[in-house]
Structures are given as C-alpha cells and as structure tokens.
Design a protein around this motif. Sequence first.
Motif, PDB file in Angstrom:
ATOM      1  N   ALA A 108       1.722   1.547  -6.922  1.00 16.71           N
ATOM      2  CA  ALA A 108       0.670   0.585  -6.563  1.00 16.71           C
ATOM      3  C   ALA A 108       0.581  -0.526  -7.607  1.00 16.71           C
ATOM      4  O   ALA A 108       0.157  -1.636  -7.289  1.00 16.71           O
ATOM      5  N   SER A 113       3.298   4.039 -11.479  1.00 17.01           N
ATOM      6  CA  SER A 113       2.395   3.791 -10.363  1.00 17.01           C
ATOM      7  C   SER A 113       3.012   2.723  -9.466  1.00 17.01           C
ATOM      8  O   SER A 113       3.105   1.553  -9.836  1.00 17.01           O
ATOM      9  N   PRO A 132      -7.324   5.874  -3.847  1.00 22.31           N
ATOM     10  CA  PRO A 132      -6.130   6.579  -4.316  1.00 22.31           C
ATOM     11  C   PRO A 132      -6.405   8.056  -4.595  1.00 22.31           C
ATOM     12  O   PRO A 132      -6.847   8.414  -5.655  1.00 22.31           O
ATOM     13  N   LEU A 146      -2.594   7.207  -0.883  1.00 19.36           N
ATOM     14  CA  LEU A 146      -3.463   6.023  -0.872  1.00 19.36           C
ATOM     15  C   LEU A 146      -4.046   5.850   0.535  1.00 19.36           C
ATOM     16  O   LEU A 146      -3.314   5.535   1.470  1.00 19.36           O
ATOM     17  N   TRP A 154       1.133   6.685  -4.471  1.00 20.76           N
ATOM     18  CA  TRP A 154       0.857   5.530  -5.321  1.00 20.76           C
ATOM     19  C   TRP A 154       1.176   5.783  -6.791  1.00 20.76           C
ATOM     20  O   TRP A 154       1.197   4.858  -7.583  1.00 20.76           O
ATOM     21  N   TYR A 209       0.851  -1.201   0.000  1.00 23.87           N
ATOM     22  CA  TYR A 209       0.000   0.000   0.000  1.00 23.87           C
ATOM     23  C   TYR A 209       0.882   1.244   0.000  1.00 23.87           C
ATOM     24  O   TYR A 209       0.975   1.939   1.018  1.00 23.87           O
TER      25      TYR A 209
END
Length: 453
Positions: free
Chosen positions: A363, A361, A436, A440, A335, A331
């Motif tokens: 994430a 990204s 997001p 996040l 992100w 997490y």
Amino acid sequence: MDYGKVNTSAAKTQIESFDKSNHLFDLGLPNPFQLLSDPIAFFRAAAEAQGPVARIQFGSREFVLLNDPKIIEELFIHYPSSFEKFPRINRTRGLFGEGLLTSEEPLHLKQRRLAQPAFHRDRLSDYAGEMVAATTRLTGGWKAGETINAAHDMGNLALDIVSRTLFSQQTDSQAEQISAALDEVVKTLNHLVTPWGNLLLSIPSPLRNRYRTALKELDAIIYGFIAERRMSAVEHTDLLSMLMNAKDPDTGMGMPDLQLRDELMTIFVAGHDTTANALAWTLYLLSQHPQERKLMEEEIDDVLQGRPAQMQDAARLPRTVAIFRESLRMYPPVWILGRRALKPVETPLIQLRRGAIVLVSMAVLHRRPELFENADSFVPGRNEPKDRYAFLPFGLGSRLCIGERFAWLEGVLCLATICQKWRLDLAPDAKVEPQPLLTLRPRYGLPMTPTLR
Ligand code: HEM
C-alpha cells in the motif's frame, strides 16, 4: 484518490519523535496506537521521512520498512533463508496453523508441491466456467435501482467460487455464517502485530471467547468438507481430493488431519478474502472513473458480443486486465508482508540485526512517486515501473501467491460478467475508507446501486 482520512502530518511527527528519542518506548511501553488506528498513513509517513529504508523502533523491537524495489529483491530473492514469517502466533494454532501461508521450510516446499497441480493452467479452464456461472447467479439476484453492499456481495461471490472450484462444495447457505466468523477472526489476528497480541489470546476475555467461537465455526466447515469427501463414493480431482490422497514420498503416509485442516483453511480463506476485496475496489474505482468504465464496457461488448465470457476471453480483454491491475496497485488486498531476521544479515545494500522485522507495505510501495508517476491517480494501462519488484500485489520469491493465475482469471472474468449487464454507481451518501486488516477492505462496506446497461 488518497487514502481516506489520513493524518500524515501527525504520523510524521510521531516518526520524527522516534528518530529523536526512543526513551518512551525503551520503557517497554510502545505507542502502537497510531500504528493500529491508521497503519498505512503511519508507514507512508515513515517512508516519506526516511526514504528507501525506514527504521522504526518500538521498545526492543526494530521494524524495518523497505521502500526500494532493489533492496526488497535483495532480501526476499537472495536471502530468503535468513528470515521467518512475521507475525507468528505462539499461543494458539490460530486460523492458518502450519498451512502454506504460514509454514516454514522444509514443510512449506513439500506442501507447496502437493497443492501446485490444482493451480496449473489446464485446471484453470475447468474453473473459468464456475467463475462466470457464480457471477451470473449473484447478479441475477440484483434489482436495478436497489442498493447492494458490493463488498459483501463480492465476498460471497469469491467464497462461492473457491468452494466450488477447489473443494467441489456449495457454501451458499453458510455464506453469512462464514463471513461473520471470518470477520471476527481477522479482527483479532490484527492485534497480533502488537507486542501484547499473543498475551491477548492467552488470558480470558470476551475478545478471546469470540475469536475461539468463530474459529470453531470455521473449523467445523473445513472438517465437514473432509468428512463428506471421505464418505463420498464419487471420484473428484479437485484440490481437496489431491491433498487428501497425497502420500508422503518417504513414509508413504497420508497427510495428518491437522495438517490437512491447516492447508484447506489457508486456501479457503486466502483464496477468497483477497479476490473479494480486489473486485470490490475495482468496482469502486470504476464508479469514480466513468470514462474508464465506458471504455471497459465497450471492450467487453466488442469481445463477448452478448455471450457469456470464457477462459480464452481473459487474453482478449486487455483494458479490463489493465483496470484490474491498476486496482491491485492502488488498493492491494494484501497490503503488507512481514519477515523476521533469524540471524544478522549483511548485504551490499542493507544491514539488519538478528530479530529485526522487515516489512514491505504494498500500500506504500505502490504509491511511491519515484516508482509510479501520479501515483495517487487511477491510470489503467500506465507505463510499467522500470523495477520488476515495484509492483508486488502477489508478493515475490519462494512465497509468491500460489493462486496468482487463478486470481487474475477470476478478476477479469467476474468483472467482464458483471459489467456486461450492469453498471454500478456508488450510493450518494456512501463513505469509503480503506481498512487495513488481514486484507485491505472498505471499512464501511461499499453501498452501490446497480442499473441495467
Ligand atoms: C487478488 C487476489 C490475491 C492477492 C492480492 C493475493 C496476494 C498474496 C500475497 C501477497 C501472498 C504472499 C504472502 C507473503 O509472502 O507473506 C500470497 C500468498 C498466498 N496466496 Fe494469495 N492472493 C490472491 C489470491 C489468492 C487465491 C485465489 C488463492 C488460492 C485459491 C491464494 C492462495 C495463497 C496461498 C496459499 C499463499 C501462500 C503461498 C506460499 O507461501 O507458498 N491467493 N497471496
């Protein structure tokens, strides 16, 4: 655990339709709704469908999502001057103005050098005591069996820490007002990635009014710090004084108030919203993995022997560090990173046209199966990825997070202090889903029940 309510197949279909035809978007009517409603699923699907470089066209805008550490390294480390930060806010100075996070060279480097000493190792030992004390204060208010919103509490904790360490201020009484104002601003800022983002802020609307009011409230806090320090007879050595006393080596002039405001606001917000979410996600992950939690508790008991944690303990708590690290992988509070190509870029690994928007990204990257085995599983202490730039919670290159060491120390000391006394379980009816925004966040907060160990 997967990203909550992710409809990857819908996103995939959408990506495939981008590939087949762009005519809908050529009309200047991009369809960023999916991008707005579930951007991580959208980008994940793009990465799955296209691999190391996923190109997504919205009208005349080309987004290039990089999913390969070597290509990320190539552009961010070897070609940084070919890019500017994205998104930029044209119509208003916005939250960060020309602060460290958003300014461009040469201003950025000059300002970074001024702020850097506040993050040196020797200063961190002064901060460690505040980090532990703030956590003890917060958890002192918890009652066994009474549900708390851990996301909210971690927000207040991180705010308290950044205020006391870098600004020598106590913001406890304003914490609720600050977090509400910040929520409002962050929600609006999220629209700025859309083609109509700047337009939204230029026409009168309830959204713009709420944004402006919230921004004014945050400005008042920062200008309040400055005014109070100017009147104070006490000598301080914190970041606030460091920046207020800084003189331009060429002109001998101090920093203009607006620049000072931008720098302070940037550190104030970037320095707490990120760690707050990192701590919240870690507490959530611990609640879902009682075996890991037990091992961590044993380590903490063993090392601390009941006394408060100190700076030196951070190096003696490898399990706690590994847990925090794995939480940053799964997490990542920041992100996504964005950059816009200022000119055509041609490297052995990638070609970009001028104006292309490069995205990384974390994430998505941190869950790539080629980079991390069982990428969706929580495995503290997992094997390091072989690529240096596969794990990027703090970014990379010249814009690497200035607060990285601060954040590691804060993460580990706060976790050790919380888990030394308390065990937090997720409330039975809790719904947990990542949201997001600028960072996040847990979309519905994080209802947790503390029990005394
Ligand atoms: C877990 C906590 C944190 C995470 C995940 C995080 C993440 C990041 C990332 C990814 C960037 C790069 C942004 C980009 O390249 O566009 C960044 C930059 C930055 N962070 Fe952090 N951060 C954290 C904590 C902190 C703290 C504690 C502070 C300050 C007290 C801070 C202040 C900043 C600043 C000022 C920048 C801009 C640096 C520059 O461009 O020179 N961050 N952070």
